[in-house]
Design a protein around this motif. Structure first.
Motif, short mmCIF file in Angstrom:
data_model
loop_
_atom_site.label_atom_id
_atom_site.label_comp_id
_atom_site.label_asym_id
_atom_site.label_seq_id
_atom_site.Cartn_x
_atom_site.Cartn_y
_atom_site.Cartn_z
N UNK A 61 36.18 56.73 13.67
CA UNK A 61 36.62 57.47 14.84
C UNK A 61 36.19 56.73 16.11
N UNK A 62 34.99 56.14 16.10
CA UNK A 62 34.51 55.39 17.26
C UNK A 62 35.40 54.18 17.51
N UNK A 63 35.81 53.49 16.44
CA UNK A 63 36.71 52.34 16.60
C UNK A 63 38.03 52.78 17.22
N UNK A 64 38.57 53.88 16.74
CA UNK A 64 39.83 54.39 17.25
C UNK A 64 39.72 54.75 18.74
N UNK A 65 38.65 55.45 19.11
CA UNK A 65 38.46 55.83 20.51
C UNK A 65 38.20 54.62 21.40
N UNK A 66 37.43 53.65 20.91
CA UNK A 66 37.17 52.43 21.68
C UNK A 66 38.47 51.66 21.92
N UNK A 67 39.30 51.56 20.90
CA UNK A 67 40.59 50.90 21.05
C UNK A 67 41.46 51.60 22.07
N UNK A 68 41.44 52.92 22.06
CA UNK A 68 42.23 53.70 23.03
C UNK A 68 41.74 53.45 24.45
N UNK A 69 40.42 53.44 24.65
CA UNK A 69 39.85 53.23 25.98
C UNK A 69 40.19 51.83 26.48
N UNK A 70 40.03 50.82 25.64
CA UNK A 70 40.33 49.45 26.05
C UNK A 70 41.81 49.30 26.37
N UNK A 71 42.68 49.84 25.53
CA UNK A 71 44.11 49.75 25.77
C UNK A 71 44.50 50.46 27.06
N UNK A 72 43.94 51.62 27.32
CA UNK A 72 44.22 52.35 28.56
C UNK A 72 43.78 51.56 29.78
N UNK A 73 42.61 50.93 29.69
CA UNK A 73 42.12 50.13 30.81
C UNK A 73 43.03 48.94 31.07
N UNK A 74 43.47 48.27 30.02
CA UNK A 74 44.36 47.12 30.17
C UNK A 74 45.66 47.54 30.82
N UNK A 75 46.21 48.68 30.41
CA UNK A 75 47.47 49.15 30.99
C UNK A 75 47.32 49.48 32.48
N UNK A 76 46.17 50.01 32.86
CA UNK A 76 45.96 50.46 34.24
C UNK A 76 45.24 49.44 35.11
N UNK A 77 44.93 48.25 34.61
CA UNK A 77 44.11 47.29 35.35
C UNK A 77 44.71 46.90 36.69
N UNK A 78 46.01 46.61 36.72
CA UNK A 78 46.64 46.22 37.98
C UNK A 78 46.51 47.32 39.03
#
Length: 89
Positions: A61-78
């Motif tokens: 579950x931690x891996x899944x949530x970490x992946x979600x957080x990283x992906x969300x940050x990458x999408x919103x970085x700009x």
């Protein structure tokens, strides 16, 4: 012990030698149904390994949530970067 001969098409990616990569890719099914089945198989393997276990921890579950957080940050970085510059100028 005698090793069992396994055809290239049945090998997993981690078992394929570097010189055999392109031949191995040629045996893969890249049709839409083949790609959907590959994603379903990966999803099933992930859940069987990390989620559906008798004595499990928080790892899957931690891996899944970490992946979600990283992906969300990458999408919103700009957008985040733009807001950061706007704050000082």
């Amino acid at each position: 012990m005698a090793d069992k001969a396994v055809s290239l098409a049945e090998k997993r990616l981690m078992d394929v030698k570097l010189g055999q990569i392109f031949s191995w890719l040629g045996t893969r099914d890249f049709t839409p149904n083949g790609l959907i089945n590959a994603v379903k198989g990966g999803h099933a393997r992930y859940f069987n390994k990390y989620i559906h276990v008798k004595k499990g921890g928080i790892g899957g579950v931690a891996m899944l949530l970490t992946g979600y957080v990283v992906l969300s940050y990458v999408w919103e970085y700009d957008h985040i970067k733009h807001d950061r510059w706007r704050k000082y100028h």
